[in-house]
Design a protein around this motif. Sequence first.
Motif, PDB file in Angstrom:
ATOM      1  N   ASN A   1       0.823  -1.206   0.000  1.00  0.00           N
ATOM      2  CA  ASN A   1       0.000   0.000   0.000  1.00  0.00           C
ATOM      3  C   ASN A   1       0.869   1.273   0.000  1.00  0.00           C
ATOM      4  OD1 ASN A   1      -2.473   1.321  -0.064  1.00  0.00           O
ATOM      5  ND2 ASN A   1      -2.557   1.555   2.162  1.00  0.00           N
TER       6      ASN A   1
ATOM      7  N   VAL B   1      -5.867   1.953  -9.510  1.00  0.00           N
ATOM      8  CA  VAL B   1      -6.539   1.167  -8.468  1.00  0.00           C
ATOM      9  C   VAL B   1      -6.264   1.760  -7.090  1.00  0.00           C
ATOM     10  CG1 VAL B   1      -6.581  -1.072  -7.294  1.00  0.00           C
ATOM     11  CG2 VAL B   1      -6.562  -0.977  -9.788  1.00  0.00           C
TER      12      VAL B   1
ATOM     13  N   ALA C   1     -14.149   2.187  -9.145  1.00  0.00           N
ATOM     14  CA  ALA C   1     -13.702   3.334  -8.356  1.00  0.00           C
ATOM     15  C   ALA C   1     -14.832   4.341  -8.192  1.00  0.00           C
ATOM     16  CB  ALA C   1     -12.495   3.990  -9.029  1.00  0.00           C
TER      17      ALA C   1
ATOM     18  N   SER D   1     -17.672   2.767  -5.927  1.00  0.00           N
ATOM     19  CA  SER D   1     -17.362   2.729  -4.497  1.00  0.00           C
ATOM     20  C   SER D   1     -17.327   4.119  -3.884  1.00  0.00           C
ATOM     21  CB  SER D   1     -16.017   2.032  -4.267  1.00  0.00           C
ATOM     22  OG  SER D   1     -14.965   2.766  -4.880  1.00  0.00           O
TER      23      SER D   1
ATOM     24  N   SER E   1      -8.931   3.437  -4.588  1.00  0.00           N
ATOM     25  CA  SER E   1      -9.206   2.898  -3.256  1.00  0.00           C
ATOM     26  C   SER E   1      -9.130   3.969  -2.185  1.00  0.00           C
ATOM     27  CB  SER E   1      -8.227   1.772  -2.941  1.00  0.00           C
ATOM     28  OG  SER E   1      -6.904   2.276  -2.828  1.00  0.00           O
ATOM     29  N   GLN E   2      -8.374   5.039  -2.473  1.00  0.00           N
ATOM     30  CA  GLN E   2      -8.265   6.156  -1.537  1.00  0.00           C
ATOM     31  C   GLN E   2      -9.200   7.305  -1.914  1.00  0.00           C
ATOM     32  OE1 GLN E   2      -4.181   7.359  -0.855  1.00  0.00           O
ATOM     33  NE2 GLN E   2      -3.435   5.233  -0.815  1.00  0.00           N
ATOM     34  N   GLN E   3     -10.058   7.060  -2.924  1.00  0.00           N
ATOM     35  CA  GLN E   3     -11.029   8.036  -3.427  1.00  0.00           C
ATOM     36  C   GLN E   3     -10.361   9.339  -3.871  1.00  0.00           C
ATOM     37  OE1 GLN E   3     -14.465   8.532  -0.861  1.00  0.00           O
ATOM     38  NE2 GLN E   3     -14.797   6.317  -0.694  1.00  0.00           N
TER      39      GLN E   3
END
Length: 514
Positions: free
Chosen positions: A418, A447, A483, A486, A451-453
């Motif tokens: 990460n 991606v 993305a 979510s 995932s962290q917007q």
Amino acid sequence: MKRAWKISASTHSELLCLQWSSRNPTALKPPRLLARPRSPARGFSRGICGTTASSSDGIRDIMELFVDKFSRAAENRAALGEGVHARVLELRDELVQLNERDEIVRVLDEKADPLLLSADGLAFVELLKQLDSWPHQALEVFFWKRKLQERGISMTSEEYVKGITVAGRIKDVDLALELFTEATSKSLRATSTYNALMGAYMYNGLAGKCQKLFQELKGDADCSPSIVTYNILISVFGRLMLVDHMEAAFQEVECLNLAPNAVTYNNLISGYLTAWMWDHMERTFQTMKASPVKPNMTTYLLMLRGYAHSGNLEKMEETYELVKDHVNENDVALIRAMICAYCRSSIMDRVRKIETLLGLIPENGYRPWLNVLLIKVYAQEDWLDKMENSIDEAFEQKTSVNAASVMRAIVGSYFRCNALDKLVSFVKRAECAGWRICRSLYHCKMVMYGSQQRLAEMESVLDEMESFNFDRTKKTFIILYYAYLSSGKKNKAEQIKGLMCKHGYGLPHDAVSS
């Protein structure tokens, strides 16, 4: 200059592309001594660590073709007497400090008479042997003695043997042939002079001339091949991966009732190693152990290299324990080969073992291919700091990584750890350094941004892809779709569905991420 390195690139430097049988009608036409299947390992493609035994051992072992150095040295001291031997060593120590011909001649004129002028030539031959590590000085000493023939001081065949050998070592094959011809004209031709010239040809990669001279020796009524002759011939065939010819030469040794020595077996092992015929290499090693001739240091070093290249870690480690002190002090190339073997393996503690061996390599021992291998291993094991240190070293050394598998391993490690910001920095540096840029680099960034917007940054990656001529694929749209979904951006998610249908990719829920 920037260098491009691939994991699958060959590092062999001494494979000679000679078609022996077609170019040499007098070449041996042997039967197969051992039944074996054809193997792609006999081709020219090798792995990244695949340096052959001949490439690293050729210079070190050239003199071993001629004599057992240790036992012969003791015999020479006994023949000369300790006093004369000590004087030879004293003269050697003075000569190695000199570089100019006039200085060498002056010292020899002042201190060599009558030490080096005896009729048997033993002291002079011993001096040349003591100068093995200083071939240019040895050649000047030989020229000095050769010129004394004008004063009626004759030379022996063994003195010519040393002169031919030295000429071969400094890559002056014409001089080696001249000395051989001169010895012949003085009725000093012997099996040893043939062997010396064959060795000079072998040392300089002139396999055809070596084979031709061997045929001349076989046709000489006054001389006959010795075990040394066949050792040279076996070495030549082994270096060319002409295994059938190598085996036939060894069969002739048996037919002539010549006694194989350690060099014979070592050259056979080296030939099988070069051809990557591991079973035959092992079989020869076991035969040697069962014979009156026992393995020596060279044998174990060859076997260690073979086990490393073949990935036989158990035997590699057993053999390493036998010769560890010698390898650690004198053979960095073998240490690298062992590291390479661990890199290719999947054993649990490979990184620990690699780290231990890396500590034995000097600071100036950088090798691009090894650094690339280490990057991949650290990435696969998620040793992020070690991976980045190796990446930094590659950038500093201007090593360009062109293997997609290495780049994917790096991206995968950043993803699993990460480490988005570190990935972003790496991609920028890789772009500037000319490393292999693949779509997975950008997909991974998307991606992780998603995932962290961080949607704006995710979208900017599309522009980066376009600048490197990467089209948007099905996977690109799937990453965008999930993305947005979510993050609650349903309208944008629906737009992506429409684009996917427009491009014929189908709906996102039917897609399978690869």
